[in-house]
Write an enzyme that holds these catalytic residues in place. Sequence first.
Site, short mmCIF file in Angstrom:
data_model
loop_
_atom_site.label_atom_id
_atom_site.label_comp_id
_atom_site.label_asym_id
_atom_site.label_seq_id
_atom_site.Cartn_x
_atom_site.Cartn_y
_atom_site.Cartn_z
N ARG A 5 0.83 -1.21 0.00
CA ARG A 5 0.00 0.00 0.00
C ARG A 5 0.87 1.27 0.00
O ARG A 5 0.57 2.25 0.68
CB ARG A 5 -0.95 0.01 1.21
CG ARG A 5 -1.76 -1.27 1.38
CD ARG A 5 -2.97 -1.32 0.49
NE ARG A 5 -3.92 -0.27 0.72
CZ ARG A 5 -5.01 -0.37 1.49
NH1 ARG A 5 -5.26 -1.48 2.11
NH2 ARG A 5 -5.83 0.64 1.61
N ARG A 9 -2.43 7.47 2.01
CA ARG A 9 -2.69 8.68 2.80
C ARG A 9 -1.52 9.17 3.65
O ARG A 9 -1.57 10.27 4.16
CB ARG A 9 -3.91 8.44 3.69
CG ARG A 9 -5.21 8.50 2.92
CD ARG A 9 -6.33 7.89 3.71
NE ARG A 9 -6.04 6.49 3.95
CZ ARG A 9 -6.82 5.65 4.62
NH1 ARG A 9 -7.94 6.08 5.15
NH2 ARG A 9 -6.49 4.40 4.78
N ARG A 18 -6.05 13.12 -3.92
CA ARG A 18 -7.29 12.53 -3.42
C ARG A 18 -8.34 13.61 -3.16
O ARG A 18 -9.52 13.44 -3.48
CB ARG A 18 -6.98 11.75 -2.15
CG ARG A 18 -8.15 11.12 -1.44
CD ARG A 18 -8.67 9.93 -2.19
NE ARG A 18 -9.82 9.35 -1.48
CZ ARG A 18 -11.05 9.83 -1.55
NH1 ARG A 18 -11.31 10.89 -2.29
NH2 ARG A 18 -12.03 9.25 -0.90
N ASP A 55 -7.92 -0.81 -6.47
CA ASP A 55 -8.37 -1.45 -5.24
C ASP A 55 -8.91 -2.83 -5.58
O ASP A 55 -9.35 -3.07 -6.71
CB ASP A 55 -9.46 -0.62 -4.55
CG ASP A 55 -9.63 -1.05 -3.10
OD1 ASP A 55 -8.86 -0.57 -2.24
OD2 ASP A 55 -10.49 -1.90 -2.82
N TYR A 131 -16.23 -9.17 1.39
CA TYR A 131 -16.81 -7.82 1.30
C TYR A 131 -18.15 -7.86 0.57
O TYR A 131 -19.10 -7.16 0.96
CB TYR A 131 -15.84 -6.86 0.59
CG TYR A 131 -14.61 -6.55 1.41
CD1 TYR A 131 -14.65 -5.54 2.38
CD2 TYR A 131 -13.43 -7.25 1.24
CE1 TYR A 131 -13.53 -5.25 3.15
CE2 TYR A 131 -12.31 -6.97 2.01
CZ TYR A 131 -12.36 -5.97 2.95
OH TYR A 131 -11.26 -5.69 3.72
C1 LIG Z 1 -8.49 -5.53 1.80
C2 LIG Z 1 -7.98 -4.61 0.72
C3 LIG Z 1 -8.69 -3.48 0.18
N1 LIG Z 1 -7.86 -2.93 -0.77
C4 LIG Z 1 -6.68 -3.63 -0.85
C5 LIG Z 1 -6.75 -4.71 0.05
C6 LIG Z 1 -5.70 -5.79 0.22
C7 LIG Z 1 -4.54 -5.32 1.03
C8 LIG Z 1 -4.83 -5.19 2.50
O1 LIG Z 1 -5.18 -6.17 3.14
O2 LIG Z 1 -4.66 -4.06 2.99
C9 LIG Z 1 -5.54 -3.41 -1.76
C10 LIG Z 1 -5.20 -2.05 -2.18
N2 LIG Z 1 -5.87 -0.87 -1.92
C11 LIG Z 1 -5.20 0.17 -2.51
C12 LIG Z 1 -4.09 -0.38 -3.22
C13 LIG Z 1 -3.19 0.41 -4.17
C14 LIG Z 1 -2.26 1.33 -3.49
C15 LIG Z 1 -0.92 0.77 -3.16
O3 LIG Z 1 -0.79 -0.42 -2.83
O4 LIG Z 1 0.04 1.53 -3.21
C16 LIG Z 1 -4.07 -1.76 -2.99
C17 LIG Z 1 -3.05 -2.78 -3.45
C18 LIG Z 1 -5.57 1.59 -2.44
C19 LIG Z 1 -6.47 2.08 -1.37
N3 LIG Z 1 -7.64 1.51 -0.94
C20 LIG Z 1 -8.23 2.30 0.00
C21 LIG Z 1 -7.43 3.45 0.19
C22 LIG Z 1 -7.77 4.62 1.11
C23 LIG Z 1 -8.97 5.38 0.61
C24 LIG Z 1 -8.75 6.87 0.36
O5 LIG Z 1 -7.63 7.31 0.06
O6 LIG Z 1 -9.73 7.58 0.44
C25 LIG Z 1 -6.33 3.32 -0.67
C26 LIG Z 1 -5.22 4.31 -0.87
C27 LIG Z 1 -9.53 2.02 0.67
C28 LIG Z 1 -9.79 0.63 1.12
N4 LIG Z 1 -9.77 -0.48 0.30
C29 LIG Z 1 -10.02 -1.62 1.05
C30 LIG Z 1 -10.25 -1.20 2.38
C31 LIG Z 1 -10.55 -2.14 3.54
C32 LIG Z 1 -10.14 0.19 2.41
C33 LIG Z 1 -10.38 1.09 3.59
C34 LIG Z 1 -9.25 1.02 4.57
C35 LIG Z 1 -8.11 1.86 4.10
O7 LIG Z 1 -8.34 3.04 3.87
O8 LIG Z 1 -6.99 1.33 4.01
C36 LIG Z 1 -10.06 -2.99 0.52
#
Ligand SMILES: Cc1c2[nH]c(c1CCC(=O)O)Cc1[nH]c(c(CCC(=O)O)c1C)Cc1[nH]c(c(CCC(=O)O)c1C)Cc1[nH]c(c(C)c1CCC(=O)O)C2
Length: 323
Positions: A5, A9, A18, A55, A131
């Site tokens: 990730r 943020r 964002r 995502d 999910y």
């Molecule tokens: C379970 C899962 C998700 N998404 C992801 C997983 C598997 C990895 C893990 O277990 O953490 C994978 C993911 N999500 C994101 C990326 C790409 C960014 C990177 O890896 O650099 C990747 C590879 C961006 C994201 N995905 C998300 C954000 C934050 C949202 C925002 O910026 O408004 C980002 C940058 C949102 C997201 N997306 C998801 C959740 C549970 C959330 C909310 C919690 C959080 O904010 O981390 C589902």
Amino acid sequence: MWIMRQAGRYLPEYREVRASTSGFLDLCYTPEKAIEVTLQPLRRFDLDAAILFSDILVIPDALGQDVRFEVGEGPILKEIETAEDLAKLDVSKVLDHLAPVLETVRGVRAGIDEDKTLIGFCGAPWTVATYMLGGRGSPDQAKARLFALAQPDLFQKLMDILVDASAEYLLAQLDAGADVVQIFESWALNLDEVNFENFVVKPTVRLVQKVREKRPDAPIIGFPRGAAAMIPGYIKATGVNAVGLDYAMPLDFAREHISPLATVQGNLDPLRLVSGGKQMLDRADEILHAFKGRPHIFNLGHGIVPQTPIANVEALVNHVKGN
Ligand SMILES: Cc1c2[nH]c(c1CCC(=O)O)Cc1[nH]c(c(CCC(=O)O)c1C)Cc1[nH]c(c(CCC(=O)O)c1C)Cc1[nH]c(c(C)c1CCC(=O)O)C2
């Protein structure tokens, strides 16, 4: 070395992009912005790989399920509960819907040096299903586990849909220029061994097979988080080339039972990166030492968290890369 990730943020330049975008999914579907945030961590740190900014939940979105990201709440989906809900999911539209993400892959590949790796990814069928069935993240995935046990036929249909959609999506990412793909099984924990076999291993075997049919040489990383002693069996069954280790995986166990089977990736606790200093560098050394002379991709054991100080990331990357 890369950081799970790594775009996100904790970076002010990410928060700026964002803030200029109405919703999180819009960011994923706007190539110009998604390319920019994918490249941001590589500008700051001496990382070896970029990971596509997207995502795992773009797949349910592309299938037609209602997916929203609420600030401070994480993802919220309209749960799949009935055969009618399932019948509405449409695999045929997935690649059209995800065309902007594939454009991002092409743009990132064109924007990074030859020697940098571009990682594509998807969520594993089970993790995405938790999910889709639960409607949001949960500590124990109880809704999805119960659905799978109480309605095995519907569950199987959902897994079939996810295997097909994910295979097409990974192949399209590889065609667009991804060098390697990672399958995020973030919710491999909380499963007994029978459910692990049925929910995690079998669908992943089929997903990997489908990718390999068309791209036999594509490197695939599996990340069955929390799978612990079931990881060797997961590697043998699925044939993934590499496996991400979460931070609870003991290094001795990994050295003896996992590293002989596949490249290992991991596994620093992300909170060590928040706290920084000696404890972080000492633990990084222990990890490096454990896999010295063996195929190892240094990484965190789960995603970087928003409160991580940038100076600590710099210190870790420079330490691991020997700068
Ligand atoms: C379970 C899962 C998700 N998404 C992801 C997983 C598997 C990895 C893990 O277990 O953490 C994978 C993911 N999500 C994101 C990326 C790409 C960014 C990177 O890896 O650099 C990747 C590879 C961006 C994201 N995905 C998300 C954000 C934050 C949202 C925002 O910026 O408004 C980002 C940058 C949102 C997201 N997306 C998801 C959740 C549970 C959330 C909310 C919690 C959080 O904010 O981390 C589902």
